[in-house]
Design a protein around this motif. Sequence first.
Motif, mmCIF file in Angstrom:
data_model
loop_
_atom_site.group_PDB
_atom_site.id
_atom_site.type_symbol
_atom_site.label_atom_id
_atom_site.label_comp_id
_atom_site.label_asym_id
_atom_site.label_seq_id
_atom_site.Cartn_x
_atom_site.Cartn_y
_atom_site.Cartn_z
ATOM 1 N N GLN A 1 -87.529 -62.915 8.559
ATOM 2 C CA GLN A 1 -87.628 -61.676 9.326
ATOM 3 C C GLN A 1 -86.629 -61.654 10.474
ATOM 4 O OE1 GLN A 1 -91.528 -60.607 10.716
ATOM 5 N NE2 GLN A 1 -90.771 -59.090 12.133
ATOM 6 N N GLY A 2 -86.534 -62.764 11.210
ATOM 7 C CA GLY A 2 -85.686 -62.772 12.394
ATOM 8 C C GLY A 2 -84.204 -62.730 12.101
ATOM 9 N N PHE A 3 -83.774 -63.455 11.043
ATOM 10 C CA PHE A 3 -82.348 -63.613 10.810
ATOM 11 C C PHE A 3 -81.792 -62.724 9.703
ATOM 12 C CE2 PHE A 3 -83.466 -67.370 13.150
ATOM 13 C CZ PHE A 3 -82.349 -67.630 13.937
ATOM 14 N N ILE A 4 -82.666 -62.154 8.881
ATOM 15 C CA ILE A 4 -82.173 -61.311 7.787
ATOM 16 C C ILE A 4 -82.726 -59.891 7.876
ATOM 17 C CG2 ILE A 4 -82.146 -61.001 5.285
ATOM 18 C CD1 ILE A 4 -82.130 -64.005 4.975
ATOM 19 N N THR A 5 -84.066 -59.775 7.870
ATOM 20 C CA THR A 5 -84.663 -58.436 7.801
ATOM 21 C C THR A 5 -84.333 -57.594 9.022
ATOM 22 O OG1 THR A 5 -86.484 -59.360 6.504
ATOM 23 C CG2 THR A 5 -86.816 -57.192 7.486
ATOM 24 N N THR A 6 -84.508 -58.166 10.214
ATOM 25 C CA THR A 6 -84.315 -57.387 11.447
ATOM 26 C C THR A 6 -82.904 -56.827 11.577
ATOM 27 O OG1 THR A 6 -86.084 -58.561 12.601
ATOM 28 C CG2 THR A 6 -84.424 -57.452 13.956
ATOM 29 N N PRO A 7 -81.832 -57.635 11.464
ATOM 30 C CA PRO A 7 -80.494 -57.039 11.596
ATOM 31 C C PRO A 7 -80.172 -56.037 10.495
ATOM 32 C CG PRO A 7 -80.347 -59.349 10.940
ATOM 33 C CD PRO A 7 -81.764 -59.099 11.327
ATOM 34 N N LEU A 8 -80.641 -56.315 9.282
ATOM 35 C CA LEU A 8 -80.331 -55.387 8.193
ATOM 36 C C LEU A 8 -81.033 -54.053 8.372
ATOM 37 C CD1 LEU A 8 -80.313 -57.608 4.961
ATOM 38 C CD2 LEU A 8 -78.368 -56.590 6.144
ATOM 39 N N GLN A 9 -82.318 -54.073 8.709
ATOM 40 C CA GLN A 9 -83.024 -52.799 8.797
ATOM 41 C C GLN A 9 -82.607 -52.005 10.033
ATOM 42 O OE1 GLN A 9 -87.268 -53.150 8.882
ATOM 43 N NE2 GLN A 9 -87.345 -54.390 10.735
ATOM 44 N N GLN A 10 -82.158 -52.690 11.079
ATOM 45 C CA GLN A 10 -81.623 -51.955 12.227
ATOM 46 C C GLN A 10 -80.372 -51.176 11.824
ATOM 47 O OE1 GLN A 10 -81.079 -55.010 15.199
ATOM 48 N NE2 GLN A 10 -83.132 -54.732 16.052
ATOM 49 N N ALA A 11 -79.547 -51.782 10.993
ATOM 50 C CA ALA A 11 -78.335 -51.089 10.543
ATOM 51 C C ALA A 11 -78.675 -49.991 9.535
ATOM 52 C CB ALA A 11 -77.371 -52.097 9.913
ATOM 53 N N ILE A 12 -79.591 -50.286 8.607
ATOM 54 C CA ILE A 12 -79.942 -49.308 7.568
ATOM 55 C C ILE A 12 -80.590 -48.074 8.184
ATOM 56 C CG2 ILE A 12 -81.454 -48.912 5.573
ATOM 57 C CD1 ILE A 12 -80.991 -51.886 4.862
ATOM 58 N N ALA A 13 -81.363 -48.264 9.253
ATOM 59 C CA ALA A 13 -82.075 -47.144 9.881
ATOM 60 C C ALA A 13 -81.118 -46.090 10.423
ATOM 61 C CB ALA A 13 -82.977 -47.664 10.995
ATOM 62 N N GLU A 14 -79.856 -46.458 10.622
ATOM 63 C CA GLU A 14 -78.880 -45.494 11.133
ATOM 64 C C GLU A 14 -78.402 -44.524 10.055
ATOM 65 O OE1 GLU A 14 -75.775 -47.888 12.676
ATOM 66 O OE2 GLU A 14 -77.003 -48.807 14.254
ATOM 67 N N ALA A 15 -78.703 -44.807 8.787
ATOM 68 C CA ALA A 15 -78.238 -43.951 7.698
ATOM 69 C C ALA A 15 -78.965 -42.610 7.715
ATOM 70 C CB ALA A 15 -78.446 -44.650 6.354
ATOM 71 N N ASN A 16 -78.325 -41.595 7.181
ATOM 72 C CA ASN A 16 -78.902 -40.255 7.128
ATOM 73 C C ASN A 16 -79.855 -40.122 5.943
ATOM 74 O OD1 ASN A 16 -77.389 -39.271 9.345
ATOM 75 N ND2 ASN A 16 -75.621 -38.995 8.015
ATOM 76 N N TYR B 1 -82.672 -35.701 -1.732
ATOM 77 C CA TYR B 1 -81.458 -36.151 -1.033
ATOM 78 C C TYR B 1 -80.523 -36.785 -2.054
ATOM 79 C CZ TYR B 1 -78.562 -38.124 2.696
ATOM 80 O OH TYR B 1 -77.512 -38.425 3.538
ATOM 81 N N ASP B 2 -79.226 -36.588 -1.879
ATOM 82 C CA ASP B 2 -78.227 -37.092 -2.823
ATOM 83 C C ASP B 2 -78.326 -38.619 -2.914
ATOM 84 O OD1 ASP B 2 -76.027 -37.797 -4.294
ATOM 85 O OD2 ASP B 2 -74.616 -36.539 -3.208
ATOM 86 N N SER B 3 -78.701 -39.111 -4.100
ATOM 87 C CA SER B 3 -78.905 -40.559 -4.259
ATOM 88 C C SER B 3 -77.593 -41.325 -4.128
ATOM 89 C CB SER B 3 -79.542 -40.842 -5.626
ATOM 90 O OG SER B 3 -78.735 -40.338 -6.667
ATOM 91 N N ASN B 4 -76.495 -40.765 -4.609
ATOM 92 C CA ASN B 4 -75.210 -41.460 -4.501
ATOM 93 C C ASN B 4 -74.767 -41.594 -3.049
ATOM 94 O OD1 ASN B 4 -74.932 -41.706 -7.315
ATOM 95 N ND2 ASN B 4 -74.093 -39.640 -7.471
ATOM 96 N N ALA B 5 -74.967 -40.539 -2.287
ATOM 97 C CA ALA B 5 -74.621 -40.601 -0.865
ATOM 98 C C ALA B 5 -75.493 -41.615 -0.139
ATOM 99 C CB ALA B 5 -74.770 -39.212 -0.234
ATOM 100 N N VAL C 1 -76.946 -44.371 -1.382
ATOM 101 C CA VAL C 1 -76.533 -45.738 -1.721
ATOM 102 C C VAL C 1 -75.227 -46.095 -1.019
ATOM 103 C CG1 VAL C 1 -75.783 -47.237 -3.597
ATOM 104 C CG2 VAL C 1 -77.750 -45.752 -3.919
ATOM 105 N N ALA C 2 -74.268 -45.184 -1.025
ATOM 106 C CA ALA C 2 -72.971 -45.458 -0.413
ATOM 107 C C ALA C 2 -73.103 -45.745 1.078
ATOM 108 C CB ALA C 2 -72.026 -44.276 -0.650
ATOM 109 N N GLU C 3 -73.888 -44.931 1.769
ATOM 110 C CA GLU C 3 -74.020 -45.126 3.213
ATOM 111 C C GLU C 3 -74.784 -46.403 3.535
ATOM 112 O OE1 GLU C 3 -75.140 -42.566 7.232
ATOM 113 O OE2 GLU C 3 -75.525 -41.725 5.247
ATOM 114 N N VAL D 1 -78.587 -57.709 -2.303
ATOM 115 C CA VAL D 1 -78.470 -56.951 -3.541
ATOM 116 C C VAL D 1 -79.038 -55.558 -3.301
ATOM 117 C CG1 VAL D 1 -79.154 -56.783 -5.962
ATOM 118 C CG2 VAL D 1 -78.646 -59.025 -4.954
ATOM 119 N N ILE D 2 -78.243 -54.534 -3.559
ATOM 120 C CA ILE D 2 -78.657 -53.156 -3.286
ATOM 121 C C ILE D 2 -78.901 -52.442 -4.612
ATOM 122 C CG2 ILE D 2 -78.010 -50.967 -2.209
ATOM 123 C CD1 ILE D 2 -76.190 -52.557 -0.346
ATOM 124 N N GLU D 3 -80.102 -51.893 -4.758
ATOM 125 C CA GLU D 3 -80.461 -51.139 -5.953
ATOM 126 C C GLU D 3 -81.060 -49.811 -5.523
ATOM 127 O OE1 GLU D 3 -81.659 -54.093 -9.512
ATOM 128 O OE2 GLU D 3 -83.102 -54.032 -7.877
#
Length: 1020
Positions: A60-75, A99-103, A105-107, A127-129
């Motif tokens: 959680q501290g070293f992987i989940t937290t930094p990733l979800q903070q960045a992902i939360a910025e997506a539209n 919402y456009d699925s391709n957009a 995933v890209a963001e 891994v992003i799916e």
Amino acid sequence: MKFTDIFIHRPVLASVVSLLILLLGLRSIALLEVRQYPETRNTVVTVTTSYSGAGSDLVQGFITTPLQQAIAEANGIDFLTSTSSQGQSTIEAHMELNYDSNAAVAEIQAKVASQRNVLPADANDPVIESQTGDSTALMYIAFYSDTMPVPGITDFLTRVIQPKVQALPGVAKARIFGKPYALRIWLDPRRMAALDVTADEVADTLRANNYLAGVGRTKDKYVSINLTANTDIASEADFRKLVIKTGDETLVRLEDIAEVELDAQEYDTAAWYKGVPASFIAVEQAPGANPLSVARAVRDILPELRGQLPSDLKLVLPYDASEFIEDSITEVYTTIIEAVLIVLLVIYLCLGSVRAAIIPAVTVPLSLIGAAFIMLLLGYSLNLLTLLSMVLAIGLVVDDAIIVVENIHRHIEEGRTRIEASLMGARELAVPIIAMTTTLVAVYAPIGFMGGLVGTLFTEFAFTLAGAVVVSGIVALTLSPMLCSRVLKPAGGGGRFEHLVEKIFDNLARGYKSLLARSLQTVSVTVVFAIAVLVSIWFMFITSQNELAPTEDQGIIFFQGTAPQTATFDYLETYSREMQERMEKLPSYHETFMIIGRGGNTVFGGYKMANFTQREESQFETIGPLQGTLSQVAGFQTAAFPRPSLPGSSGGLPVQFVIVTGAPFEELDQKASELLGAALGSGSFIFLQKSVNYDRPVTRIVVDRDRAGDLGISMRDVGKNIARMLGGGEVNRFSLEGRSYKVIPQVDRKFRLDTDMLKNYYLRAGNGKLVPMANLVTFENYIEPSKRTQFQQLNAITIAGVMAPGVTLGDGIGVLEKLAADILPNEYGVDYIGASRQFKQQGSALILTFFLSLMVIYLVLAAQFESWRDPAIILVSVPMSIAGAMAFITTGFASVNIYTQVGLITLIGVVAKNGILIVEFANKQQIEKGMSRLDAVLEAASIRLRPIFMTTVALIVAMVPLLTAAGPGAVSRFHIGLTIASGLGIGTLFTLFVLPAFYVLLARDHSAMSKAVEESPVES
């Protein structure tokens, strides 16, 4: 000359208009797609990061937290969830509907890439799916054998079957649930210590000697030759002979310290078909693909796949969602045919003439077929909702034809010729028909502006129904008067049965006029009664059960079991076997599939029943005994639950109530447990559980740093060697027959049964000697959460469950909300996932639309009647019909859901049509004959009684197939049919007395106004 006169004088023109409608409609039907629901795109983007051996807090501290903070910025993200467990981080971004699925995933891919340098070096790349559509696959194909091991089956599927299924049009993924091969290197720590080898040295040797080299090519003046080198290892034998260490004229090979075998990549999961180990291919449709076309393509290829299977490998199709879709659509087609026949029979009985009944018999199918052209123009499909709108349209489109035929027939009986009667009758009804058509279109227009799931689903329903009504209006003004002028018999030409019908309706009209006259002597009583009915609607609404959509019998019940945190795969397998044996004893059992251990200490599966026509028990009768049977398996906490009735749910149990806070997990767990206990005590649930339990035992390896420093051993050495011994992570890959497989070194299970065995693992000290871990480490035991889950980046625990029989989803959520308000502190919040989130977001969406439809129809009527009073009088009948429908809903025959709410909206337009007939004719009686309001409404109501009666009965009997529906989709059809039939029947009865009273009270005195106009001097 009036507009309608043209088509009476020019019958060929009227016929051409209708034939064009017919041709365009028939061609459109052939071009329309067939699917279960209007297309919806709900996308979930999943980011999975593996970090073998790492604890949940580290993940959680070293992987989940930094990733979800960045992902939360997506539209476009609706909500974000994350799970941090032993060795793995999983983040799910649930996107907004459509919402456009391709957009997306890209963001999100860009956001994740920005954090790669922040993640631990030993963690695997994220891994992003993405998955768009139902969380449950469209189809599951099972492969099992009595002789082939599951890894062998999985490898065969990967090489031969999966590419064929994946290549089918409309298939997004053919996901394999099985056990891939891997090269397992089972380390023996005792032999390693004896031969002076550490786990990290084994891993380094594997990396150094199983090396994929791209060596290039030679090139002289005229010839170039490609080169390869055997720097990699491609067989078990070569791995066994791999030299790990040299010294004293001896070679230490891998086989000296480990067992090497090609076996399963992992041993903690399994998939079963009817209790037999199997591999599954889950077929997921591509976004926008037609599920019926995809399923048909898969079924068509199954014989070819069977022909390619080894003789001892079997293929079955245990789950096919398209079967329910096709059966549901077939049932609706049958309902449409039944409704048309019943309506035409009722029309004949009410008119008493075959000739008169021919006209509606032509216009009803013509209107329905013509609506298909409008559907094609709007990009719609033939689905359960558009077909359901066709069923309702039968009772609506027949109204216009009935009104025209009845009015022209009345003029014929008064002594006019057929042409004269047709001209006069069509002229009289042109304005009312236009008013009624635009009224119904106006009622449904607000649904087209709704967002979210309900708007997406019911926009097609609403506009298809409106399109059918528009076509029926055109036919009623063009074809129906022309047919009346040619088909109806002259005055006195009717048969005995027709005269009998005429006599019955004459007596009915006289009796009604007499009763109405007496009731209008005490208008105040009628007004008070109407107000009382209006007030009662609110009390009936708040006492009714609420849900998003009723549960349908889809012939499959899902079940999900959770084992204790300490459970091994052997534990899961043992109790899953008991679960399977118990389910096989149930009378409704047909087949099952299970996925064991995927997601930790859980088992998930489906209890499949036979086809609807081949079984006696319904899904609703089975789910209780199934829950009782599963509850007897002591090793699991198990819940049985139906498949969601609507698309767009993220899956899981019906109730998913999320508690969020910034407080620590230990405190959150205590509050969640308190809420869980109170909810179970309420009696509203048969099953409830927390998504997280603070009960996972953990042993911390405490390294004596001073001692390690003295021996020249770094913390990195300690961590890498222990992770290599126990973690089960891959070192690299090797090639076998054109495919790569993981190379996984790990201590054999018999050497890692408990923590004491770790003391006999050895590390290399700075002086080159091996040191037992017993000299360096001690152990501390403590308890941690089973996993660390977050919702919108806050610590979260989800309370998931199934309601008790008779308790709807809305009632269950209401209980939890009330308890949460009493139990949870202020710094805690609540949210929802899955079907619960759908209900909270969409459950009341149509309520606002209902009032908006009332306002729109009022304004449309005001414009048509050039009056603010007349629309109010016409809409007086709406509360009467709503109260009639709510009386049945509040007594438990149905619930307040999206189907009954659409039924209530439909009632606005249907009942308003009756009001238009009375008010428009009464106004005309005042203006043309100078009658008072009382006399005018008495005359109008008695004359219009017959068309009101016929149109009401026609629509009610059109609902009979819905009320008697059985089979797939029957519950939803029953709910909307009950709402319309009861509301229209009771509402019309009340309307016949309440509306005239309000007309006398509120209507303008048109006769006085016309006299004033006549007496006023004309300006020159």
